[in-house]
Design a protein around this motif. Structure first.
Motif, PDB file in Angstrom:
ATOM      1  N   ARG A  93      50.737 -58.740  -3.801  1.00 49.93           N
ATOM      2  CA  ARG A  93      51.065 -59.833  -2.881  1.00 49.93           C
ATOM      3  C   ARG A  93      49.869 -60.752  -2.665  1.00 49.93           C
ATOM      4  O   ARG A  93      50.003 -61.987  -2.639  1.00 49.93           O
ATOM      5  CB  ARG A  93      51.534 -59.255  -1.542  1.00 49.93           C
ATOM      6  CG  ARG A  93      52.956 -58.739  -1.563  1.00 49.93           C
ATOM      7  CD  ARG A  93      53.242 -57.788  -0.423  1.00 49.93           C
ATOM      8  NE  ARG A  93      52.830 -58.294   0.874  1.00 49.93           N
ATOM      9  CZ  ARG A  93      52.837 -57.558   1.994  1.00 49.93           C
ATOM     10  NH1 ARG A  93      53.221 -56.290   1.951  1.00 49.93           N
ATOM     11  NH2 ARG A  93      52.473 -58.081   3.136  1.00 49.93           N
ATOM     12  N   PHE A  96      49.511 -63.026  -5.695  1.00 50.02           N
ATOM     13  CA  PHE A  96      50.485 -64.121  -5.688  1.00 50.02           C
ATOM     14  C   PHE A  96      50.107 -65.184  -4.643  1.00 50.02           C
ATOM     15  O   PHE A  96      50.202 -66.395  -4.896  1.00 50.02           O
ATOM     16  CB  PHE A  96      51.890 -63.588  -5.395  1.00 50.02           C
ATOM     17  CG  PHE A  96      52.577 -62.970  -6.585  1.00 50.02           C
ATOM     18  CD1 PHE A  96      52.479 -63.541  -7.843  1.00 50.02           C
ATOM     19  CD2 PHE A  96      53.346 -61.818  -6.443  1.00 50.02           C
ATOM     20  CE1 PHE A  96      53.119 -62.982  -8.942  1.00 50.02           C
ATOM     21  CE2 PHE A  96      53.991 -61.250  -7.534  1.00 50.02           C
ATOM     22  CZ  PHE A  96      53.872 -61.827  -8.792  1.00 50.02           C
ATOM     23  N   GLU A  97      49.692 -64.717  -3.468  1.00 43.54           N
ATOM     24  CA  GLU A  97      49.304 -65.661  -2.413  1.00 43.54           C
ATOM     25  C   GLU A  97      48.070 -66.462  -2.821  1.00 43.54           C
ATOM     26  O   GLU A  97      47.994 -67.680  -2.583  1.00 43.54           O
ATOM     27  CB  GLU A  97      49.048 -64.897  -1.111  1.00 43.54           C
ATOM     28  CG  GLU A  97      50.318 -64.347  -0.470  1.00 43.54           C
ATOM     29  CD  GLU A  97      50.031 -63.466   0.732  1.00 43.54           C
ATOM     30  OE1 GLU A  97      48.836 -63.212   1.012  1.00 43.54           O
ATOM     31  OE2 GLU A  97      50.996 -63.019   1.389  1.00 43.54           O
ATOM     32  N   TYR A 107      54.399 -72.330  -0.127  1.00 39.10           N
ATOM     33  CA  TYR A 107      55.171 -71.154   0.271  1.00 39.10           C
ATOM     34  C   TYR A 107      56.551 -71.633   0.702  1.00 39.10           C
ATOM     35  O   TYR A 107      56.681 -72.682   1.332  1.00 39.10           O
ATOM     36  CB  TYR A 107      54.528 -70.447   1.469  1.00 39.10           C
ATOM     37  CG  TYR A 107      53.239 -69.734   1.185  1.00 39.10           C
ATOM     38  CD1 TYR A 107      53.244 -68.433   0.701  1.00 39.10           C
ATOM     39  CD2 TYR A 107      52.014 -70.354   1.427  1.00 39.10           C
ATOM     40  CE1 TYR A 107      52.049 -67.770   0.464  1.00 39.10           C
ATOM     41  CE2 TYR A 107      50.825 -69.702   1.189  1.00 39.10           C
ATOM     42  CZ  TYR A 107      50.846 -68.408   0.704  1.00 39.10           C
ATOM     43  OH  TYR A 107      49.665 -67.758   0.465  1.00 39.10           O
ATOM     44  N   CYS A 144      56.177 -67.081  -7.973  1.00 39.85           N
ATOM     45  CA  CYS A 144      55.320 -66.493  -6.943  1.00 39.85           C
ATOM     46  C   CYS A 144      56.107 -66.218  -5.666  1.00 39.85           C
ATOM     47  O   CYS A 144      55.970 -65.151  -5.049  1.00 39.85           O
ATOM     48  CB  CYS A 144      54.150 -67.428  -6.637  1.00 39.85           C
ATOM     49  SG  CYS A 144      52.795 -67.322  -7.820  1.00 39.85           S
ATOM     50  N   ASN A 145      56.925 -67.166  -5.248  1.00 33.34           N
ATOM     51  CA  ASN A 145      57.691 -66.992  -4.012  1.00 33.34           C
ATOM     52  C   ASN A 145      58.738 -65.887  -4.142  1.00 33.34           C
ATOM     53  O   ASN A 145      58.920 -65.078  -3.224  1.00 33.34           O
ATOM     54  CB  ASN A 145      58.349 -68.312  -3.612  1.00 33.34           C
ATOM     55  CG  ASN A 145      57.404 -69.220  -2.847  1.00 33.34           C
ATOM     56  OD1 ASN A 145      57.174 -69.032  -1.654  1.00 33.34           O
ATOM     57  ND2 ASN A 145      56.834 -70.199  -3.544  1.00 33.34           N
ATOM     58  N   LEU A 148      56.783 -62.618  -4.112  1.00 34.27           N
ATOM     59  CA  LEU A 148      56.355 -62.260  -2.759  1.00 34.27           C
ATOM     60  C   LEU A 148      57.517 -61.718  -1.927  1.00 34.27           C
ATOM     61  O   LEU A 148      57.366 -60.733  -1.194  1.00 34.27           O
ATOM     62  CB  LEU A 148      55.750 -63.490  -2.065  1.00 34.27           C
ATOM     63  CG  LEU A 148      54.335 -63.872  -2.492  1.00 34.27           C
ATOM     64  CD1 LEU A 148      53.964 -65.246  -1.946  1.00 34.27           C
ATOM     65  CD2 LEU A 148      53.337 -62.823  -2.013  1.00 34.27           C
ATOM     66  N   CYS A 151      58.320 -58.269  -3.022  1.00 35.93           N
ATOM     67  CA  CYS A 151      57.267 -57.348  -2.573  1.00 35.93           C
ATOM     68  C   CYS A 151      57.465 -56.962  -1.108  1.00 35.93           C
ATOM     69  O   CYS A 151      57.316 -55.792  -0.733  1.00 35.93           O
ATOM     70  CB  CYS A 151      55.891 -57.982  -2.764  1.00 35.93           C
ATOM     71  SG  CYS A 151      55.316 -58.014  -4.479  1.00 35.93           S
ATOM     72  N   HIS A 152      57.786 -57.932  -0.269  1.00 31.85           N
ATOM     73  CA  HIS A 152      58.018 -57.645   1.153  1.00 31.85           C
ATOM     74  C   HIS A 152      59.226 -56.718   1.326  1.00 31.85           C
ATOM     75  O   HIS A 152      59.197 -55.790   2.146  1.00 31.85           O
ATOM     76  CB  HIS A 152      58.239 -58.947   1.925  1.00 31.85           C
ATOM     77  CG  HIS A 152      56.980 -59.701   2.218  1.00 31.85           C
ATOM     78  ND1 HIS A 152      56.031 -59.250   3.110  1.00 31.85           N
ATOM     79  CD2 HIS A 152      56.500 -60.881   1.728  1.00 31.85           C
ATOM     80  CE1 HIS A 152      55.027 -60.107   3.169  1.00 31.85           C
ATOM     81  NE2 HIS A 152      55.279 -61.109   2.338  1.00 31.85           N
TER      82      HIS A 152
END
Length: 253
Positions: A93, A96-97, A107, A144-145, A148, A151-152
């Motif tokens: 994460r 990616f951020e 984002y 990426c979004n 993410l 991942c969350h």
């Protein structure tokens, strides 16, 4: 016999089929997506982030597998490896951020239409074929979004799963406790059975004594009856012989 419940004790833990778990399915998607992302957007030699992203995504997926496999014999190792998977997910994460920040990409914000579409899609799709067609279509910001968001979701699912494992450990214990409980239960069964046999032994011996006495009684009666029968038989034989002799004598006259 008292039932100790030993036959209900499973020493080995339950084997979880990780392929049926949504967080593993999503972790596999994240790994494949990360690989495709790096191939498209990160230089293979000039940026070390490429290897870090791929390794973090792979570590998450593989530690889920290893942790659940080890859970058959070790709850402690299972929890540790699942937490390693979460740590790798956290690292991914961050990568990616950092990618979004360093390239001044956006984002997706809660409330935006694109955010809602992304969230709904990730919630209801857990299979790799649902995502693979987009690996060559999404731009780096989209990947990426989506990465993410997945991942969350994985992290939240894993925390719920680990809470359940924690409760199972509290109520059922680890393998050492189950082994001790199973062995103790078995010994209790054997001790209970032995006490029952020891209690019944005098009763069985008494019954055997009575049976032997009854047998001797019947044996004595049988022998007496046999002797009387033989005596009667021989007496009848003598009487028959006497009558035959008498008949022969009368014929001669």
């Amino acid at each position: 016999m008292t039932d100790t419940g030993n036959d209900k004790i499973n020493v080995l833990g339950k084997q979880t089929n990780w392929e049926d778990l949504y967080f593993y399915q999503k972790a596999d998607i994240v790994y494949q997506m990360s690989f495709a992302f790096c191939n498209r957007f990160i230089h293979p030699y000039k940026d070390r982030t490429r290897d870090q992203i791929i390794q973090a995504a792979r570590s998450c997926k593989q530690n889920i597998v290893e942790g659940l496999a080890d859970g058959v014999t070790s709850s402690e190792m299972q929890m540790k490896l699942l937490n390693v998977a979460r740590a790798s997910l956290k690292e991914l994460r961050e990568d990616f951020e950092d990618y979004l920040k360093s390239r001044h990409l956006q984002y997706y914000i809660a409330g935006e239409e694109r955010y809602n579409v992304m969230l709904d899609y990730c919630r209801h799709h857990n299979r790799l074929p649902d995502y693979e067609p987009f690996f060559d279509k999404w731009n780096d910001e989209q990947m990426c979004n989506y990465g993410l968001t997945l991942c969350h979701m994985i992290d939240k699912m894993m925390m719920s799963f680990m809470k359940r494992l924690e409760q199972e450990f509290i109520t059922e214990g680890g393998i050492k406790e189950r082994m001790h409980k199973a062995r103790t239960g078995y010994r209790q069964q054997q001790d209970t059975r032995l006490k029952e046999l020891e209690t019944r032994l005098p009763e069985l011996e008494s019954e055997l004594f009575k049976a032997n006495a009854e047998m001797m009684k019947w044996k004595s009666s049988y022998e007496d009856l046999r002797q009387r029968a033989l005596k009667s038989y021989y007496k009848q034989q003598e009487e028959i012989s006497r009558l035959k002799a008498l008949i022969e004598e009368m014929k001669k006259k």
